[in-house]
Design an enzyme around this catalytic site. Structure first.
Site, PDB file in Angstrom:
ATOM      1  N   CYS A 117       0.828  -1.208   0.000  1.00  0.00           N
ATOM      2  CA  CYS A 117       0.000   0.000   0.000  1.00  0.00           C
ATOM      3  C   CYS A 117       0.865   1.261   0.000  1.00  0.00           C
ATOM      4  O   CYS A 117       0.544   2.241  -0.680  1.00  0.00           O
ATOM      5  CB  CYS A 117      -0.939   0.001   1.207  1.00  0.00           C
ATOM      6  SG  CYS A 117      -2.099  -1.377   1.212  1.00  0.00           S
TER       7      CYS A 117
ATOM      8  N   ARG B 129      -8.588  -3.937  -2.310  1.00  0.00           N
ATOM      9  CA  ARG B 129      -7.655  -3.213  -3.175  1.00  0.00           C
ATOM     10  C   ARG B 129      -8.388  -3.012  -4.496  1.00  0.00           C
ATOM     11  O   ARG B 129      -8.083  -3.612  -5.499  1.00  0.00           O
ATOM     12  CB  ARG B 129      -6.338  -3.962  -3.357  1.00  0.00           C
ATOM     13  CG  ARG B 129      -5.205  -3.048  -3.861  1.00  0.00           C
ATOM     14  CD  ARG B 129      -3.915  -3.806  -4.143  1.00  0.00           C
ATOM     15  NE  ARG B 129      -3.329  -4.425  -2.996  1.00  0.00           N
ATOM     16  CZ  ARG B 129      -2.626  -3.791  -2.061  1.00  0.00           C
ATOM     17  NH1 ARG B 129      -2.455  -2.486  -2.138  1.00  0.00           N
ATOM     18  NH2 ARG B 129      -2.110  -4.443  -1.038  1.00  0.00           N
TER      19      ARG B 129
END
Length: 215
Positions: free
Chosen positions: A54, A131
């Protein structure tokens, strides 16, 4: 967030759906999705702050933010972490790499937005599968989506390619073929009559021809 509960409680959002409005706190202050109507928007989620993949994505997107802006598109991030976690994270990113995250990152500690958009299942207890990317047009309609697992980061060049392709087919009323790149020709919309299928000199010309080719 009532719109999310009402509009998205049954099925995950899909291409062609109106992106439900939501209100939330973000690193740039109060966020209202309606404020972003009128231009393109890429809404992307990530599983958690202070995680390797991330962090790499947010840094890469921050570096590409001007390129997205040049295409009339704004970036908005989201994760289940709290606003204070987001603020600490972007401070660490700036101090460690010199990269300033200029786009908002939204907090979603209850996963209400994630569930409403179909990023996680209604019974999910954590954000391990979050995601997702939503490409939203100026009218607030979802034009493309992508989903990646916890272990694999997104390709920012591919996100830009998809955005440019969506804008090109919208502007030119064409189709983007496999591996299309900006500047390459689009395909014509296929003919939908027997006259189109039988009248072309090229056997495939009625359904597979470059835009602008009269074949």
């Amino acid at each position: 967030m009532d719109d999310i509960r009402r509009e998205s409680a049954i099925l995950p959002l899909q291409i062609g759906d109106q992106a439900p409005r939501f209100l939330a706190r973000s690193t740039l202050g109060s966020f209202d999705l309606d404020d972003y109507r009128g231009g393109w928007l890429v809404l992307f989620s990530h599983p958690a702050d202070f995680t390797p993949v991330c962090t790499s994505e947010v840094i890469a997107l921050a570096r590409a933010a001007d390129e997205f802006a040049g295409l009339g598109c704004r970036l908005v991030g989201l994760s289940v972490d709290s606003l204070y976690s987001h603020l600490a994270w972007i401070r660490l990113i700036r101090d460690a790499t010199g990269v300033t995250v200029s786009f908002p990152i939204i907090e979603d500690p209850t996963m209400e937005i994630a569930r409403g958009y179909g990023m996680v299942g209604s019974d999910a207890r954590d954000s391990g599968t979050v995601r997702m990317t939503y490409f939203i047009d100026p009218e607030g309609v979802i034009q493309a989506t992508s989903a990646y697992p916890l272990t694999v980061g997104r390709s920012i060049p591919e996100m830009l390619r998809v955005l440019k392709a969506l804008q090109a087919v919208r502007a030119q009323a064409g189709l983007a073929p496999a591996d299309w790149q900006p500047g390459a020709p689009l395909l014509r919309l296929p003919g939908e009559t027997a006259e189109a299928a039988l009248g072309s000199d090229d056997a495939a010309g009625w359904f597979h021809a470059p835009l602008g080719d009269g074949a």
